[in-house]
Design a protein around this motif. Structure first.
Motif, PDB file in Angstrom:
ATOM      1  N   ILE A 109     134.650  88.559-100.677  1.00  0.00           N
ATOM      2  CA  ILE A 109     136.097  88.603-100.823  1.00  0.00           C
ATOM      3  C   ILE A 109     136.729  89.303 -99.627  1.00  0.00           C
ATOM      4  O   ILE A 109     137.711  88.832 -99.052  1.00  0.00           O
ATOM      5  N   LEU A 110     136.175  90.438 -99.211  1.00  0.00           N
ATOM      6  CA  LEU A 110     136.737  91.175 -98.091  1.00  0.00           C
ATOM      7  C   LEU A 110     136.618  90.377 -96.797  1.00  0.00           C
ATOM      8  O   LEU A 110     137.494  90.436 -95.940  1.00  0.00           O
ATOM      9  N   ARG A 111     135.544  89.621 -96.643  1.00  0.00           N
ATOM     10  CA  ARG A 111     135.386  88.835 -95.426  1.00  0.00           C
ATOM     11  C   ARG A 111     136.330  87.645 -95.388  1.00  0.00           C
ATOM     12  O   ARG A 111     136.608  87.106 -94.320  1.00  0.00           O
ATOM     13  N   VAL A 171     143.050  90.961 -91.452  1.00  0.00           N
ATOM     14  CA  VAL A 171     143.899  92.126 -91.221  1.00  0.00           C
ATOM     15  C   VAL A 171     145.367  91.732 -91.131  1.00  0.00           C
ATOM     16  O   VAL A 171     146.257  92.447 -91.607  1.00  0.00           O
ATOM     17  N   LYS A 172     145.643  90.572 -90.538  1.00  0.00           N
ATOM     18  CA  LYS A 172     147.035  90.145 -90.352  1.00  0.00           C
ATOM     19  C   LYS A 172     147.760  89.936 -91.679  1.00  0.00           C
ATOM     20  O   LYS A 172     148.993  89.928 -91.712  1.00  0.00           O
ATOM     21  N   GLU A 173     147.004  89.787 -92.787  1.00  0.00           N
ATOM     22  CA  GLU A 173     147.625  89.561 -94.082  1.00  0.00           C
ATOM     23  C   GLU A 173     148.201  90.838 -94.671  1.00  0.00           C
ATOM     24  O   GLU A 173     149.096  90.775 -95.515  1.00  0.00           O
ATOM     25  N   ASP A 184     140.569  90.157 -87.386  1.00  0.00           N
ATOM     26  CA  ASP A 184     139.411  90.796 -88.014  1.00  0.00           C
ATOM     27  C   ASP A 184     139.506  90.687 -89.527  1.00  0.00           C
ATOM     28  O   ASP A 184     140.604  90.597 -90.094  1.00  0.00           O
ATOM     29  N   ASN A 185     138.355  90.724 -90.193  1.00  0.00           N
ATOM     30  CA  ASN A 185     138.364  90.673 -91.650  1.00  0.00           C
ATOM     31  C   ASN A 185     138.372  92.081 -92.232  1.00  0.00           C
ATOM     32  O   ASN A 185     138.086  93.068 -91.534  1.00  0.00           O
ATOM     33  N   ASP A 239     145.731 100.085 -98.405  1.00  0.00           N
ATOM     34  CA  ASP A 239     146.155  98.687 -98.306  1.00  0.00           C
ATOM     35  C   ASP A 239     144.979  97.739 -98.515  1.00  0.00           C
ATOM     36  O   ASP A 239     145.121  96.686 -99.155  1.00  0.00           O
ATOM     37  N   VAL A 240     143.825  98.092 -97.973  1.00  0.00           N
ATOM     38  CA  VAL A 240     142.639  97.248 -98.126  1.00  0.00           C
ATOM     39  C   VAL A 240     142.210  97.205 -99.588  1.00  0.00           C
ATOM     40  O   VAL A 240     141.878  96.147-100.129  1.00  0.00           O
TER      41      VAL A 240
END
Length: 389
Positions: free
Chosen positions: A161-163, A167-169, A248-249, A284-285
């Motif tokens: 899921i994290l991958r 980052v832009k989201e 980046d993811n 945020d992550v």
């Protein structure tokens, strides 16, 4: 264009494979067809065209096996099998190497021949092919597509899921920027009026020079009078422990947060452009991860909840709210949901309407149908409603 010159590579090429199994192709044709098929397959798939991998693997393996078989049979005709046997083994070896599935390749080739004598060389070639392929490339031709989408079947769902998230989201563009020539007094004023914990020092082109945390500034407060005329922001700023790019993811972001024990990292435009875009925080992550988990679980989770709800059982969705299935009162029969104004009059929401299984308009093996405001309640319907206890 390649297929015009060499029509044998057009389509799946089963006729050409059959010729190779019977040793009908000459050596120079086999060598050319191997390169032509590789070129055509790569061009088709690389350009986004429609095509597969399995049939080209069989084709290339058969041509290569037949070519080697002819050379070996030419040198040792009494000790070796005919070129067709080498073509079979080559087919299995290439399929096993591309798919990383040696057992499947062995079974497929055995089903084509029904000959037990082909099994030993086929097993050896398939195993060696897979070992060599996995040494150079961990992913098969199929799992590679999933990896490029951020899905790894060998790892947990959380990492996947994290991958899949970038980052832009979730980048936060509301950051505190300070020019490198700002005085120490300007830094203190910025700290007083700002609610940020991290300050980013940039040059005139908005390129990142370093960062300053509020804790670091507090250490210099006692020497403000002495430092105000001597120190500028660039003197205090230090390079960030890590920084991220827009593409980046979030798996990489969490790796940096855990490794350097920080709560905020700067985000740059790209490797070639060090312009500061914003920042990303650990919170945020985590929030993005929780939202994505909710999306993934919503369909399956709600289906389970809706299916479990019945007339005899209430399902608690959240504090103070429940889901329950009821029979509509006699006064509801023949009236639409809009006419009844159920939400305003009773404070509940009609989620689904279960229809009798013998009703041809019903949806068998499903929790129910989503009602529209104009739906007229019929005898035998059961309402799945949600509301406060």
């Amino acid at each position: 264009l390649v297929a015009i010159i060499f029509p044998q590579i057009y389509g799946v090429g089963y006729e050409t494979i059959n010729d190779a199994l019977w040793g009908r192709n000459v050596r120079w044709v086999l060598a050319i067809l191997i390169g032509a098929k590789i070129l055509a397959t790569a061009a088709t798939l690389g350009s986004g065209g429609s095509g597969g991998i399995f049939a080209p693997s069989l084709f290339i393996g058969a041509m290569l096996g037949c070519l080697i078989g002819e050379q070996v049979h030419l040198m040792l005709p009494e000790m070796t099998a005919p070129p067709g046997a080498y073509a079979l083994v080559g087919m299995g070896a290439l399929v096993a190497g591309t798919t990383h599935a040696p057992i499947s390749a062995i079974l497929i080739i055995f089903e084509l021949t029904n000959d037990y004598h082909i099994i030993p060389p086929l097993m050896v070639s398939c195993i060696i092919s897979v070992l060599i392929a996995t040494y150079f490339k961990k992913e098969s031709i199929y799992t590679e597509k999933l990896v490029r989408r951020g899905l790894n079947i060998y790892e947990g769902r959380d990492i996947n899921i994290l991958r899949a998230l970038r980052v832009k989201e979730i980048v936060n563009t509301d950051v505190e920027k300070i020019t490198g020539d700002s005085s120490f007094t300007d830094l203190i004023r910025c700290m007083i009026r700002s609610q940020h914990q991290e300050y980013f020092v940039v040059n005139e082109n908005d390129e990142l020079l370093g960062t300053i945390s509020i804790l670091e500034l507090k250490e210099f407060l006692q020497e403000e009078e002495y430092l105000s005329g001597l120190v500028i922001a660039a003197d205090i700023a230090h390079p960030p422990p890590a920084y991220l790019y827009l593409e980046d993811n979030l798996d990489l972001a969490m790796h940096h947060f855990g490794r350097f024990n920080v709560d905020e990292l700067p985000v740059l435009a790209s490797e070639d452009n060090r312009r500061l875009i914003g920042s990303i925080r650990r919170k945020d992550v985590i929030d993005a991860y929780n939202r994505e988990i909710f999306k993934w679980d919503l369909a399956g989770g709600m289906h389970s909840v809706v299916t479990a709800a019945s007339k005899e059982r209430q399902i608690e969705l959240a504090e103070g709210y429940s889901l329950v299935e009821i029979d509509p009162p006699d006064g509801f029969i023949g009236k639409s949901i809009k006419q009844l104004n159920i939400r305003a009059r009773y404070g509940v929401e009609v989620i689904l309407i279960r229809k009798p299984l013998d009703d041809q308009k019903g949806i068998p093996n499903r929790p129910g149908a989503i009602p529209s405001p104009d739906y007229v309640i019929q005898p035998g319907d059961r309402l799945l409603v949600m509301g406060e206890k």
